[in-house]
Scaffold this motif. Structure first.
Motif, PDB file in Angstrom:
ATOM      1  N   GLU A 179      31.467 -75.900 -13.246  1.00  0.00           N
ATOM      2  CA  GLU A 179      30.787 -74.158 -14.688  1.00  0.00           C
ATOM      3  C   GLU A 179      32.571 -73.612 -14.607  1.00  0.00           C
ATOM      4  OE1 GLU A 179      28.488 -71.049 -13.205  1.00  0.00           O
ATOM      5  OE2 GLU A 179      26.793 -72.699 -13.034  1.00  0.00           O
ATOM      6  N   VAL A 180      32.204 -73.689 -16.174  1.00  0.00           N
ATOM      7  CA  VAL A 180      33.988 -72.847 -16.548  1.00  0.00           C
ATOM      8  C   VAL A 180      33.154 -71.675 -17.002  1.00  0.00           C
ATOM      9  CG1 VAL A 180      35.825 -73.124 -18.207  1.00  0.00           C
ATOM     10  CG2 VAL A 180      34.500 -75.146 -17.404  1.00  0.00           C
ATOM     11  N   LEU A 181      34.613 -70.610 -16.112  1.00  0.00           N
ATOM     12  CA  LEU A 181      34.379 -68.926 -16.580  1.00  0.00           C
ATOM     13  C   LEU A 181      35.426 -68.786 -17.084  1.00  0.00           C
ATOM     14  CD1 LEU A 181      33.478 -65.967 -16.276  1.00  0.00           C
ATOM     15  CD2 LEU A 181      34.701 -65.247 -14.587  1.00  0.00           C
ATOM     16  N   ARG A 182      35.097 -68.523 -19.225  1.00  0.00           N
ATOM     17  CA  ARG A 182      36.362 -68.275 -19.483  1.00  0.00           C
ATOM     18  C   ARG A 182      37.048 -67.031 -20.111  1.00  0.00           C
ATOM     19  NH1 ARG A 182      36.445 -73.298 -22.259  1.00  0.00           N
ATOM     20  NH2 ARG A 182      35.488 -74.897 -22.337  1.00  0.00           N
ATOM     21  N   LYS A 183      36.263 -66.322 -19.863  1.00  0.00           N
ATOM     22  CA  LYS A 183      36.974 -64.494 -19.427  1.00  0.00           C
ATOM     23  C   LYS A 183      36.972 -64.319 -18.263  1.00  0.00           C
ATOM     24  CE  LYS A 183      35.913 -64.078 -24.443  1.00  0.00           C
ATOM     25  NZ  LYS A 183      35.712 -63.098 -25.671  1.00  0.00           N
ATOM     26  N   VAL A 197      35.525 -73.136 -12.528  1.00  0.00           N
ATOM     27  CA  VAL A 197      37.330 -72.671 -13.326  1.00  0.00           C
ATOM     28  C   VAL A 197      37.189 -71.261 -13.745  1.00  0.00           C
ATOM     29  CG1 VAL A 197      38.672 -73.853 -14.705  1.00  0.00           C
ATOM     30  CG2 VAL A 197      37.125 -75.822 -13.846  1.00  0.00           C
ATOM     31  N   ALA A 198      38.000 -70.628 -13.655  1.00  0.00           N
ATOM     32  CA  ALA A 198      38.358 -69.877 -14.082  1.00  0.00           C
ATOM     33  C   ALA A 198      39.571 -69.153 -14.762  1.00  0.00           C
ATOM     34  CB  ALA A 198      38.036 -68.361 -12.761  1.00  0.00           C
ATOM     35  N   VAL A 199      39.136 -68.652 -15.572  1.00  0.00           N
ATOM     36  CA  VAL A 199      40.689 -68.247 -17.002  1.00  0.00           C
ATOM     37  C   VAL A 199      40.257 -66.915 -17.113  1.00  0.00           C
ATOM     38  CG1 VAL A 199      41.315 -69.136 -19.021  1.00  0.00           C
ATOM     39  CG2 VAL A 199      39.977 -71.277 -18.094  1.00  0.00           C
ATOM     40  N   ALA A 200      41.530 -66.603 -17.399  1.00  0.00           N
ATOM     41  CA  ALA A 200      42.113 -65.253 -18.046  1.00  0.00           C
ATOM     42  C   ALA A 200      43.289 -65.136 -18.759  1.00  0.00           C
ATOM     43  CB  ALA A 200      42.643 -64.568 -16.438  1.00  0.00           C
ATOM     44  N   LYS A 201      42.949 -65.079 -19.934  1.00  0.00           N
ATOM     45  CA  LYS A 201      44.164 -65.221 -20.946  1.00  0.00           C
ATOM     46  C   LYS A 201      44.102 -64.000 -21.316  1.00  0.00           C
ATOM     47  CE  LYS A 201      43.371 -68.535 -23.411  1.00  0.00           C
ATOM     48  NZ  LYS A 201      42.666 -69.705 -24.704  1.00  0.00           N
ATOM     49  N   PRO A 202      45.061 -62.730 -21.016  1.00  0.00           N
ATOM     50  CA  PRO A 202      45.081 -61.674 -22.013  1.00  0.00           C
ATOM     51  C   PRO A 202      45.898 -61.627 -22.695  1.00  0.00           C
ATOM     52  CG  PRO A 202      45.630 -61.621 -19.040  1.00  0.00           C
ATOM     53  CD  PRO A 202      45.704 -62.864 -20.063  1.00  0.00           C
ATOM     54  N   THR A 203      45.455 -60.823 -23.757  1.00  0.00           N
ATOM     55  CA  THR A 203      45.663 -60.661 -25.456  1.00  0.00           C
ATOM     56  C   THR A 203      47.591 -59.944 -24.994  1.00  0.00           C
ATOM     57  OG1 THR A 203      44.263 -58.058 -25.724  1.00  0.00           O
ATOM     58  CG2 THR A 203      43.825 -60.528 -26.471  1.00  0.00           C
ATOM     59  N   ASP A 204      47.309 -59.168 -23.844  1.00  0.00           N
ATOM     60  CA  ASP A 204      48.479 -58.709 -24.213  1.00  0.00           C
ATOM     61  C   ASP A 204      49.927 -59.182 -23.599  1.00  0.00           C
ATOM     62  OD1 ASP A 204      47.295 -57.846 -22.170  1.00  0.00           O
ATOM     63  OD2 ASP A 204      48.017 -56.081 -21.786  1.00  0.00           O
ATOM     64  N   LEU A 205      49.471 -60.191 -23.435  1.00  0.00           N
ATOM     65  CA  LEU A 205      51.124 -61.419 -22.300  1.00  0.00           C
ATOM     66  C   LEU A 205      50.422 -62.781 -22.735  1.00  0.00           C
ATOM     67  CD1 LEU A 205      49.449 -61.076 -18.842  1.00  0.00           C
ATOM     68  CD2 LEU A 205      51.381 -59.795 -19.271  1.00  0.00           C
ATOM     69  N   ASP A 206      51.563 -63.456 -22.919  1.00  0.00           N
ATOM     70  CA  ASP A 206      51.776 -65.182 -22.765  1.00  0.00           C
ATOM     71  C   ASP A 206      50.310 -65.611 -22.760  1.00  0.00           C
ATOM     72  OD1 ASP A 206      54.007 -64.378 -23.853  1.00  0.00           O
ATOM     73  OD2 ASP A 206      56.051 -65.478 -22.220  1.00  0.00           O
ATOM     74  N   PRO A 207      50.191 -66.605 -24.416  1.00  0.00           N
ATOM     75  CA  PRO A 207      49.412 -67.740 -24.090  1.00  0.00           C
ATOM     76  C   PRO A 207      49.100 -68.316 -22.815  1.00  0.00           C
ATOM     77  CG  PRO A 207      50.364 -67.991 -26.137  1.00  0.00           C
ATOM     78  CD  PRO A 207      50.855 -66.922 -25.628  1.00  0.00           C
ATOM     79  N   VAL A 208      47.706 -68.574 -22.497  1.00  0.00           N
ATOM     80  CA  VAL A 208      47.801 -70.045 -21.320  1.00  0.00           C
ATOM     81  C   VAL A 208      47.070 -70.917 -21.836  1.00  0.00           C
ATOM     82  CG1 VAL A 208      46.487 -70.283 -19.518  1.00  0.00           C
ATOM     83  CG2 VAL A 208      47.717 -67.926 -19.839  1.00  0.00           C
ATOM     84  N   LEU A 209      47.821 -72.463 -22.063  1.00  0.00           N
ATOM     85  CA  LEU A 209      47.333 -73.141 -22.740  1.00  0.00           C
ATOM     86  C   LEU A 209      46.000 -74.156 -21.993  1.00  0.00           C
ATOM     87  CD1 LEU A 209      49.610 -74.122 -24.570  1.00  0.00           C
ATOM     88  CD2 LEU A 209      48.581 -72.627 -25.205  1.00  0.00           C
ATOM     89  N   LEU A 237      40.814 -59.628 -16.267  1.00  0.00           N
ATOM     90  CA  LEU A 237      40.507 -59.443 -17.842  1.00  0.00           C
ATOM     91  C   LEU A 237      39.959 -57.509 -17.947  1.00  0.00           C
ATOM     92  CD1 LEU A 237      39.721 -62.052 -20.354  1.00  0.00           C
ATOM     93  CD2 LEU A 237      42.276 -61.533 -19.633  1.00  0.00           C
ATOM     94  N   LYS A 238      40.416 -56.849 -18.680  1.00  0.00           N
ATOM     95  CA  LYS A 238      39.497 -56.202 -18.657  1.00  0.00           C
ATOM     96  C   LYS A 238      38.826 -56.076 -20.210  1.00  0.00           C
ATOM     97  CE  LYS A 238      43.710 -52.187 -17.849  1.00  0.00           C
ATOM     98  NZ  LYS A 238      44.883 -51.412 -18.247  1.00  0.00           N
ATOM     99  N   PRO A 239      37.817 -55.532 -20.368  1.00  0.00           N
ATOM    100  CA  PRO A 239      36.713 -55.515 -21.468  1.00  0.00           C
ATOM    101  C   PRO A 239      37.512 -55.724 -22.176  1.00  0.00           C
ATOM    102  CG  PRO A 239      35.683 -53.746 -19.983  1.00  0.00           C
ATOM    103  CD  PRO A 239      37.144 -54.127 -19.539  1.00  0.00           C
ATOM    104  N   ASP A 240      38.711 -55.121 -22.272  1.00  0.00           N
ATOM    105  CA  ASP A 240      39.266 -54.952 -23.870  1.00  0.00           C
ATOM    106  C   ASP A 240      39.732 -56.472 -24.068  1.00  0.00           C
ATOM    107  OD1 ASP A 240      41.535 -54.039 -22.698  1.00  0.00           O
ATOM    108  OD2 ASP A 240      41.871 -52.656 -24.085  1.00  0.00           O
ATOM    109  N   GLU A 241      40.353 -57.189 -22.784  1.00  0.00           N
ATOM    110  CA  GLU A 241      40.831 -58.749 -22.867  1.00  0.00           C
ATOM    111  C   GLU A 241      42.211 -58.671 -22.831  1.00  0.00           C
ATOM    112  OE1 GLU A 241      39.462 -61.848 -25.079  1.00  0.00           O
ATOM    113  OE2 GLU A 241      37.260 -61.374 -25.374  1.00  0.00           O
ATOM    114  N   ARG A 242      42.512 -56.852 -22.306  1.00  0.00           N
ATOM    115  CA  ARG A 242      44.111 -56.322 -21.878  1.00  0.00           C
ATOM    116  C   ARG A 242      43.932 -57.238 -20.381  1.00  0.00           C
ATOM    117  NH1 ARG A 242      46.207 -52.309 -21.942  1.00  0.00           N
ATOM    118  NH2 ARG A 242      43.917 -51.010 -22.618  1.00  0.00           N
ATOM    119  N   ALA A 243      45.682 -57.613 -19.475  1.00  0.00           N
ATOM    120  CA  ALA A 243      45.318 -57.432 -18.397  1.00  0.00           C
ATOM    121  C   ALA A 243      45.136 -56.464 -17.230  1.00  0.00           C
ATOM    122  CB  ALA A 243      46.818 -57.239 -17.962  1.00  0.00           C
ATOM    123  N   ASP A 244      44.305 -57.098 -16.782  1.00  0.00           N
ATOM    124  CA  ASP A 244      44.177 -56.627 -15.395  1.00  0.00           C
ATOM    125  C   ASP A 244      44.730 -56.652 -14.278  1.00  0.00           C
ATOM    126  OD1 ASP A 244      42.645 -54.346 -14.012  1.00  0.00           O
ATOM    127  OD2 ASP A 244      40.301 -54.775 -14.105  1.00  0.00           O
TER     128      ASP A 244
END
Length: 453
Positions: free
Chosen positions: A188-192, A156-168, A230-237
């Motif tokens: 396995e879960v990849l959260r970032k 399970v791979a999750v991408a939650k960019p800080t500059d986009l709407d939240p993903v729940l 995600l970029k390293p700063d957790e913004r959208a890539d």
């Protein structure tokens, strides 16, 4: 699985062939009512816009839309073969596997939401009927089996960019992880999911199933769909769908199944983003892709994931597991009218089976005890207030605020929700926040009070 019926729209965008397996009986027809400028075409396009905007107020409107779609493909001879094939499947105690295939020249038709096909004689939707399983078929290369060797591996791979709407995603992941309590499966879960982390995990874990949760978009300049990692700063890539498909094959072992889904807050149009990615994955050699063609609520994602994955672990065919997931939406009123047709299955597997390696290891799943009210209930409860905001940019901003509040509640125990919402209301008041934001918080507090939380 009993008989399959494959409906293929050919390169000219008008000719339709139906072929039944295993006896290869065929019928031919013509796409009717999609000529440029025709009333039927304009009506379908209008319904399609309403569907994307989730503007249907009456389920009967979706029935009318589905019957328009049905009339496009099912002329007299093709309908006769469909009805005959369904009757044979029923007599044999089987389900009819109905697969839709569109050649490159019929791309415009392929983009329509065929999961809402409605059979007027029987008054039911094909995608959720108990005697049918509906999928989209890509005849690109040799058909292989989905069945893995050894223990099934799910990433399970999750991408939650800080500059986009939240993903729940938290409760969806919880529903998937509970499978390991009952079935011989590694999860396995990849959260970032940065590009580096995603490609490394694909290479080392080599999952049989990849379940991606995040955002998709359409890049008008390139004409391609994009996926937000995600970029390293957790913004959208933003990554092209072709790059994402390539990364899925870096390990040299493709996942057999890829699930692409957006929780509430994710943004995509299947036709322009995930819809472009799914065929690319199939062309790369992935045997099956499940994509959500509209954003779905967290509650809907939980219900679908639970039913879908448990059916797979029991040894049900993949297309039937998707059909069961669709059916659960038709029996639960809390889901929006379009949700049952949101899961789209692209299938190229020979048998659609993913079976547990050791049936003797299967144990019953103990269902968790959930709170009487979930954050999703609050989100659904404030939707009427959001819809009353006339200005689209203001409505979008307030919706984003509501999603952020719900995401915060996801991490808190239910007995802390009221205190958190009151604190947030006082903060908005002291900062002279908008009336709409305060109204949203008051609506959530009212709902909690009504439900005794």
């Amino acid at each position: 699985m009993g008989a399959e019926l494959i409906l293929s729209v050919e390169n000219d965008g008008r000719s339709v062939q139906a072929r039944r397996r295993p006896d290869d009986k065929t019928a031919r027809g013509t796409v009717r009512g999609f000529e440029r400028g025709s009333l039927s075409r304009r009506t379908i396009r209008l319904f399609e816009r309403w569907m994307r905007a989730n503007k249907f107020s009456d389920p009967q409107e979706i029935v009318v839309f589905g019957q328009h779609l049905y009339q496009l493909l099912f002329d007299v001879d093709i309908e006769r073969l469909f009805e005959e094939s369904l009757s044979i499947a029923r007599e044999n105690g089987d389900r009819l596997r109905l697969q839709l295939s569109f050649e490159a020249g019929a791309a415009e038709l392929a983009n329509l939401p065929w999961e809402f096909l409605h059979y007027p004689r029987g008054d039911y939707f094909l995608c959720s009927h108990v005697d049918l399983v509906l999928s989209r078929y890509f005849p690109r290369h040799s058909r292989q089996t989905l069945r893995p060797e050894g223990t099934l591996r799910i990433l399970v791979a999750v991408a939650k960019p800080t500059d986009l709407d939240p993903v729940l995603e938290a409760r969806v992941i919880e529903a998937i992880e509970r499978l390991a309590e009952a079935y011989p499966v590694r999860i396995e879960v990849l959260r970032k999911a940065t590009v580096a982390a995603f490609t490394e995990r694909m290479r080392t874990f080599q999952p049989h199933v990849l379940h991606f949760i995040g955002h998709g978009a359409f890049n008008a300049e390139t004409g391609n769909g994009e996926i937000a990692l995600l970029k390293p700063d957790e913004r959208a890539d933003w990554c092209s769908d072709s790059d994402f498909a390539d990364w899925c094959s870096l390990s040299g072992v493709l996942p057999r199944l890829v699930v692409l889904h957006l929780c509430e807050g994710g943004r995509a149009d299947l036709r322009e983003s995930f819809g472009g990615l799914a065929p690319r994955l199939v062309q790369k050699g992935v045997q099956a892709v499940v994509a959500m063609q509209y954003p779905i609520t967290n509650m809907a994602a939980i219900d679908f994931s639970r039913v879908f994955y448990e059916a797979l672990m029991r040894g049900e065919p993949l297309d039937y597991a998707v059909q069961l997931g669709r059916q659960i939406f038709t029996t639960m009123r809390q889901h929006s009218a379009r949700t049952f047709g949101t899961p789209v299955l692209y299938l190229h597997s020979a048998d659609g089976l993913i079976q547990p390696a050791d049936r003797s290891a299967v144990r019953p799943i103990e269902q968790p005890s959930h709170a009487a009210l979930t954050p999703d209930d609050l989100l659904m409860g404030v939707r009427p207030r959001l819809e009353r905001i006339a200005d689209e940019s203001r409505r979008s901003a307030v919706r984003k605020f509501a999603l952020q509040i719900v995401e915060q509640l996801e991490s808190l125990a239910p007995n802390l929700w009221v205190a958190h919402l009151r604190r947030e209301w006082r903060l908005q008041f002291s900062m002279e926040g908008t009336t709409e934001q305060q109204d949203i918080l008051e609506a959530m507090l009212t709902l909690l009070k009504e439900r005794g939380v």
